[in-house]
Write a protein that holds these residues in place. Structure first.
Motif, PDB file in Angstrom:
ATOM      1  N   GLU A   6      -4.829  -1.983   4.188  1.00 19.57           N
ATOM      2  CA  GLU A   6      -4.284  -2.802   3.238  1.00 19.57           C
ATOM      3  C   GLU A   6      -4.923  -2.001   2.019  1.00 19.57           C
ATOM      4  O   GLU A   6      -4.329  -2.101   0.947  1.00 19.57           O
ATOM      5  N   ARG A  10      -2.530  -0.348  -0.498  1.00 20.57           N
ATOM      6  CA  ARG A  10      -2.870  -0.620  -2.368  1.00 20.57           C
ATOM      7  C   ARG A  10      -2.985   0.598  -2.791  1.00 20.57           C
ATOM      8  O   ARG A  10      -3.378   0.582  -3.922  1.00 20.57           O
ATOM      9  N   ARG A  13       0.162   1.793  -3.419  1.00 20.49           N
ATOM     10  CA  ARG A  13       1.264   0.919  -4.775  1.00 20.49           C
ATOM     11  C   ARG A  13       0.448   1.680  -5.913  1.00 20.49           C
ATOM     12  O   ARG A  13       1.103   1.925  -7.268  1.00 20.49           O
ATOM     13  N   THR A 185      14.829  -4.850  -0.955  1.00 20.02           N
ATOM     14  CA  THR A 185      14.643  -5.296  -1.792  1.00 20.02           C
ATOM     15  C   THR A 185      13.437  -6.617  -1.189  1.00 20.02           C
ATOM     16  O   THR A 185      13.496  -7.550  -1.224  1.00 20.02           O
ATOM     17  N   LEU A 186      15.470  -7.907  -1.657  1.00 20.99           N
ATOM     18  CA  LEU A 186      14.861  -9.297  -1.622  1.00 20.99           C
ATOM     19  C   LEU A 186      14.633  -9.472  -0.008  1.00 20.99           C
ATOM     20  O   LEU A 186      14.604 -10.872   0.517  1.00 20.99           O
ATOM     21  N   PRO A 189       9.106  -9.040   2.356  1.00 14.82           N
ATOM     22  CA  PRO A 189       8.160  -9.543   1.790  1.00 14.82           C
ATOM     23  C   PRO A 189       7.320  -9.667   0.729  1.00 14.82           C
ATOM     24  O   PRO A 189       7.748  -7.620   0.615  1.00 14.82           O
ATOM     25  N   ASP A 190       6.860  -9.398  -0.121  1.00 18.24           N
ATOM     26  CA  ASP A 190       6.156  -9.562  -1.093  1.00 18.24           C
ATOM     27  C   ASP A 190       4.818  -7.905  -0.724  1.00 18.24           C
ATOM     28  O   ASP A 190       4.219  -8.134   0.427  1.00 18.24           O
ATOM     29  N   GLY A 191       4.909  -7.210  -1.549  1.00 16.98           N
ATOM     30  CA  GLY A 191       3.962  -6.296  -1.328  1.00 16.98           C
ATOM     31  C   GLY A 191       4.344  -5.242  -0.696  1.00 16.98           C
ATOM     32  O   GLY A 191       3.386  -3.962  -0.367  1.00 16.98           O
ATOM     33  N   GLY A 212      14.369  -2.842  -8.960  1.00 15.37           N
ATOM     34  CA  GLY A 212      13.217  -3.036  -8.654  1.00 15.37           C
ATOM     35  C   GLY A 212      12.620  -1.776  -7.352  1.00 15.37           C
ATOM     36  O   GLY A 212      11.279  -2.541  -7.329  1.00 15.37           O
TER      37      GLY A 212
END
Length: 313
Positions: A6, A10, A13, A185-186, A189-191, A212
């Motif tokens: 995690e 982060r 990103r 991308t669609l 999942p988020d993140g 995106g």
């Protein structure tokens, strides 16, 4: 050094938002042997330019030509020089069994994550592409970023499956099929992390951003971080005039030169770094260094590109 998944996600990103992704060249002596100290000096220069993350021993770093002990040294030096300032994502590849062996080496050397390069030689169905990542993820604690290029191209359904594999955190795209990429991308999942890994990614950076995916790797950063950073700043700042000028007068001619000979995507980059006095040495076979005529054209183009951003050769 390697942290929790995690935390690594982060940091990746955040790094992708702050700068281009650096894929350093691997330094060799004139006789082709690994130049560890040259690589250390070179990587320190790359880090001084402030990339979002460091990806040693990947395609630009000639992963395919490194022996296991050489790979260990390359990753270890990258980790030491980064000193935790940016994530270090090491390349692994071939079949999953070989990739797992390199993954263990990278983990021991302190890498934060792994970029899974396209497997070797054979085409495979979607179930096999998913299984390749499942097998590797089961054998490493490091987060994995899949790389689709060449014979590896995921469907939206497969992307949804690999995103559910524990440890698979992102995708690098080298196909430049924006319709397909939008579907991926669609389906994610988020993140889930995505970044543009097309050859000379700046050419298509604006187009990728429209679906995106604004983050990208930069081969130009490997030899001219001044140009790469100026382009990144202009793109993120909406300075379209500067973006267009850099594309027209530097990036497009560079791609035209790159496309003259197979393998120039790496060997031309390495030659440009040598022109700037970076201790990277030659490429290893099967790649070949540029011809004298192409090297002269590269020097002229590089000088012009640096002039555009107020730097010098």
């Amino acid at each position: 050094m390697g942290g929790q998944p995690e935390s690594t996600v982060r940091r990746l990103r955040d790094g992708m938002a702050d700068g281009v992704l650096s894929f350093p060249l691997t330094s060799f002596h004139p006789d082709g042997s690994l130049d560890v100290e040259g690589f250390r000096t070179y990587v320190a220069g790359q880090l001084a330019a402030g990339p979002g993350a460091l990806f040693p021993a990947c395609g630009t770093g000639e992963f395919f030509s490194l022996a296991e002990d050489e790979y260990r040294q390359v990753v270890a030096v990258a980790v030491e020089e980064a000193g935790g300032r940016v994530p270090v994502v090491a390349g692994v590849g071939y079949g999953w069994a070989q990739a797992a062996r390199f993954a263990r080496v990278a983990e021991e050397a302190g890498a934060d994550a792994l970029l899974v390069l396209p497997h070797y030689l054979v085409a495979a169905p979607q179930d096999g592409l998913v299984a390749q990542l499942e097998q590797l993820a089961a054998r490493t604690s490091l987060p994995l970023i899949a790389y689709q290029r060449g014979q590896v191209a995921y469907t939206a359904a497969s992307l949804a499956r690999i995103a559910r594999i524990p440890g698979v955190v992102g995708l690098k795209d080298g196909h430049s099929d924006l319709d397909r990429l939008q579907r991926l991308t669609l389906a994610a999942p988020d993140g889930f992390l995505f970044f543009n890994g097309a050859a000379t990614a700046e050419i298509q950076a604006r187009a990728y951003a429209t679906v995106g995916v604004p983050a990208y790797s930069s081969a130009v950063h490997a030899f001219a971080p001044e140009i790469a950073d100026a382009f990144f700043a202009a793109l993120r700042g909406g300075d379209h005039d500067t973006v267009d000028k850099l594309l027209r007068d530097f990036y497009v001619p560079l791609v035209e030169l790159r496309d003259r000979v197979p393998g120039y995507a790496v060997s031309l980059v390495k030659a440009a770094a040598r022109l700037r006095g970076r201790p990277v040495g030659p490429v290893r076979a099967p790649l070949t260094d540029p011809s004298p005529a192409d090297l002269a054209a590269l020097r002229t183009l590089l000088t012009a590109g640096l002039d555009l951003v107020g730097a010098s050769l």
